[in-house]
Scaffold this active site. Sequence first.
Site, short mmCIF file in Angstrom:
data_model
loop_
_atom_site.label_atom_id
_atom_site.label_comp_id
_atom_site.label_asym_id
_atom_site.label_seq_id
_atom_site.Cartn_x
_atom_site.Cartn_y
_atom_site.Cartn_z
N GLY A 6 0.84 -1.72 -0.49
CA GLY A 6 0.41 -0.28 -0.15
C GLY A 6 0.91 1.48 0.14
O GLY A 6 1.07 2.55 0.55
N TYR A 144 -14.55 -3.58 8.27
CA TYR A 144 -13.36 -2.50 8.41
C TYR A 144 -12.37 -2.79 10.13
O TYR A 144 -11.19 -3.89 10.06
CB TYR A 144 -13.47 -0.97 8.52
CG TYR A 144 -11.97 0.00 7.84
CD1 TYR A 144 -11.09 -0.24 7.26
CD2 TYR A 144 -11.75 -0.06 9.57
CE1 TYR A 144 -9.64 0.06 7.84
CE2 TYR A 144 -10.28 1.25 9.98
CZ TYR A 144 -9.85 0.93 8.86
OH TYR A 144 -7.88 1.51 8.61
#
Length: 245
Positions: A6, A144
């Site tokens: 990422g 999440y």
Amino acid sequence: MIIVTGATHGIGRACVEKLASANFRVVASGRDVKAGAALERANSSVTFVPGDVRREDHCRHVIDRALELGDGRLGGLVNNAGMSKRISFAFTTQADWDEVLAVNARSAFFFIRHALEGLRRGRGSVVNIASIAGKTGEEGLAAYCASKAAVIGLTQALALEFGEEIRFNAVCPGQIETRMMDKVMTDGPRKKQLELRIPANRFGAPKEVADVVAWLLSDRSTFVNGTVVTVDGGETAGLRTPRDA
């Protein structure tokens, strides 16, 4: 040699830049090819490998490239790749759930599992980027929160299993100014409300998380293992007296 996933934006990019400035060689994984190429051009010690962390073959490819550049040794791994969807649990589909868990938790499993031997040889350190949402929960972010709680549990379990050879620690950022935050923070008043509950009275910067990550990867933290470090300006320290906006 250190791997950062990422890596093209936000906390990941800040980690790459911090590590490169500290003379680490970095293999950066990400999906934004244009941003990754720019990151590579700006830092001679960075090698960008584009791809999707949901794919195990990509994870292995990144590791193979890092092992090639690092003579078979890995000094560190930063599992930072992440995504979020703000949606009521009642309307969360299996596809939503699977996508969030795949990016945030399963990718960490892939990278760690296939990097173990290189990390052993390099006496490496793994830093998993979790979230305060993995510790406290937040409405509208069930998938999440579950994925980040999984990352924390994985970190602690592996710290116990491999602590003689590899250190595992997690970092839990709070409200950080990133693209992902912008996507879930769609209105100004909500952002202001969040700022008011943070004792620092502001959101954090990606660099402030990267500084902690770099320390956990360094020789200055050699007895730190199985720790969950919170970087949130004091938001989760306890209840704060409401203040006027």
